[in-house]
Every structure is written in C-alpha cells, then in structure tokens.
Design a protein around this motif. Structure first.
Motif, PDB file in Angstrom:
ATOM      1  N   LEU A 140     -76.421-160.416  73.690  1.00 35.13           N
ATOM      2  CA  LEU A 140     -75.252-161.162  73.739  1.00 35.13           C
ATOM      3  C   LEU A 140     -73.945-160.539  73.525  1.00 35.13           C
TER       4      LEU A 140
ATOM      5  N   LYS B 274     -71.020-159.199  76.260  1.00 34.50           N
ATOM      6  CA  LYS B 274     -69.676-160.226  76.115  1.00 34.50           C
ATOM      7  C   LYS B 274     -68.563-159.390  76.548  1.00 34.50           C
TER       8      LYS B 274
ATOM      9  N   LEU C  96     -78.003-167.125  80.211  1.00 36.03           N
ATOM     10  CA  LEU C  96     -78.925-166.806  79.403  1.00 36.03           C
ATOM     11  C   LEU C  96     -80.310-167.206  80.014  1.00 36.03           C
TER      12      LEU C  96
END
Length: 323
Positions: A79, A83, A100
């Motif tokens: 993540l 990002k 996800l």
C-alpha cells in the motif's frame, strides 16, 4: 475493452530487510527470526523505500500513461509503495481504479506468520479512494505448497483477465503491486513457463522492480470451476506453453533504471528455504498477528486511551462485522 497490458511491481525496501544493495546475482535468505517479531509480517518501508516509491510514481506517470487500474496486496509495504503513484494520478485529474485484492497476498507458507487483514475502516482512513469493499478475485484458502501457490496465482490472473475483458469500460493496462514470489510465479504463468526445478533463477525480483507484459494474441479465458486443487482453487491451464487469455510477451523485465538507489533487496526463486518441502501437508493457518495499522492504533491507545467502535473487517473468505 480487451486487456492489453499487465504490469507488475514489487514493494520497496522494507524495514525487516533494510536497505540492502545488490552487489552480485545471488540468493538473499530470510533471517529465520524475522517472522517472530510483532510487526515482522506487515512492516513498513524504510526511508529509502519511500524514496523509491516516489521515484516509481514519477516514472509510471511519465512513461506508462496507459495504466488506469491499480490492484494492490493488503500488506502495508505494498500500500505504501503504490500510494504516491495513485496520488499523482488523482492530483492530475486522471481516473484511476484503486483497489485491494486478497489474491495478491504474499505466499501463505506453513513456515511464515500472517498479519491480520486490515479492516475497511483502517484502509479508508489510509486512502479514501481505495476500494476496500470490492470482492476479491481470489482468496488464499490455507497454507500453500508450491503447486497450490501456482494455482492461486493462475486463478487470480485468469479471473483478472476475464473480468477486465468482459468490462466494456475496463482498463487497457493494469498495474499489480505485490511481493517478490508472487511476481516470479505470475511471470512464469503469463509466459507459460513451468520449470522442472521451481528454484530456477529465471526471474530475479529486486525492490520496486517493474515488469510489463504485452498481450500479443487474445483468446477467451477458460476457468474450469468443476476441477479443483486439493486446497480448493479452480484449475487453470497454463503449463503447456499456452498462457492465460492468449500469449504474453515481456517488454520490461525487472526494470530499475528509474531508481536513484539502483537494485536493492534482490529475491530469486532460489531463496525458497531449503527446509520447505515442495509438497508440505495442507494446514489451517493460525490466527493472524497484528497488522501495521493495528500496531499504530495500539501505540496511540497506550497514550490516549482505547478506541471503541464497531468496524467492518475484510477476511480472506468474506466480509463480516466485528465489535
């Protein structure tokens, strides 16, 4: 729209590895005690890893503008890696589907501890546009030996290609962010290569290495839901030179030239622990360790008091409500 490109990216330099430079092609063995630490299974990037993530974002936005969908593992290091790229897309007004998927989770080996799956609330607080409530294309079903890990990745890719091919508004190019072993196995599956020795060093995977596969021939994806592996994954044919959904050509292989750090934290299939049997007994995984978000909340609660609320939590098989 038919899917034309699949891009793979490994997460950046992570805390438990540290900032290890690649000085030669060789194995990088896991210290045996890493997974005994509280936050070992779901640690964050190092400062270098965060720099790599920003450099990746700049590279993708300038060199691969056709990407319009991003699927990420639920692990914090993945993540955190992807990002900055999503933020650039959103800042520039580019529509990006950011979701996800449990199918991208790290290899669920019997010798490896697993962190608890983040809750929807934790994920939405981390990034509001992350689609955390979508149904995963594939869920890990238990501890996986080598064959089951192949089967899970093949089923995930088959579901991904089939669902995007059938979506009239689907992306032309998709980016998947996951762990090193997933990338090596997915690369083999897309190329239709099944080495007799699973530890063959046909794909090396440094941190933040970029892979791109172009679809040269399109055929409908075939998923045989009636025939399943012992663990329960539907069987997908890919091992006889015919890849999933047609033929795929690798155009970018472990590309790292956009990184100021160069290659770091190299992983190859030969890094599978020698003590791990290729056909280990299937076992039910133990309850998960705290994930990165849990640890931060526990640290915060120690200073400000506990947070009491009802939250929706993603599990590997369903979405349930926990208090």
């Amino acid at each position: 729209m038919v899917l034309k490109y699949i891009c793979l990216i490994r997460h950046g330099s992570r805390e438990k590895y540290g900032d290890v430079k690649v000085t030669k092609i060789g194995s990088f063995n896991d210290p045996s005690d890493w997974y005994g630490h509280l936050h070992g299974p779901d640690d964050q990037l190092t400062a270098t890893g965060r720099q790599q993530a920003q450099e990746l974002a700049n590279y993708l936005s300038s060199s691969h503008p056709e990407i319009s969908a991003v699927y990420t593992s639920r692990h914090y290091r993945c993540l955190e890696t992807i990002k900055p790229y999503v933020e650039i897309c959103e800042r520039d007004g580019k529509a990006i589907n950011f979701r996800l998927d449990m199918g991208l989770s790290e290899w669920r080996r019997v010798d490896r501890k697993q962190a608890r799956i983040p809750s929807i609330r934790q994920l939405k607080e981390y990034h509001p546009t992350l689609d955390a409530q979508c149904q995963s294309l594939c869920n890990p079903l238990g501890h996986e030996n080598l064959d089951e890990f192949y089967a899970r990745n093949a089923y995930f890719l088959a579901n991904l290609i089939q669902s995007l091919d059938n979506d009239p508004d689907g992306p032309e190019s998709v980016l998947l962010c996951t762990s090193a072993s997933n990338i090596a196995w997915m690369a083999r599956i897309l190329m239709g290569k099944y080495p007799k020795n699973s530890m063959e060093r046909d794909f090396s995977v440094p941190a933040i290495s970029f892979y791109k596969f172009a679809r040269r021939h399109v055929v409908p994806v075939n998923i045989d839901a009636g025939e399943k592996t012992p663990l329960g994954y539907p069987r997908v044919e890919w091992q006889n030179g015919t890849s999933i959904g047609g033929s795929w050509e690798i155009t970018h292989n472990a590309e790292c030239n956009f990184l100021s750090t160069g290659s770091m934290m190299l992983w190859t299939p030969s890094d599978i622990p020698k003590s791990l049997p290729p056909f280990e007994a299937l076992q039910i995984p133990e309850p998960g360790f705290p994930n990165f978000f849990d640890i931060q909340e526990l640290n915060s609660a120690a200073m400000t008091g506990p947070r009491v609320e009802t939250e929706t939590t993603i599990t590997s098989t369903a979405v349930e409500i926990l208090v």
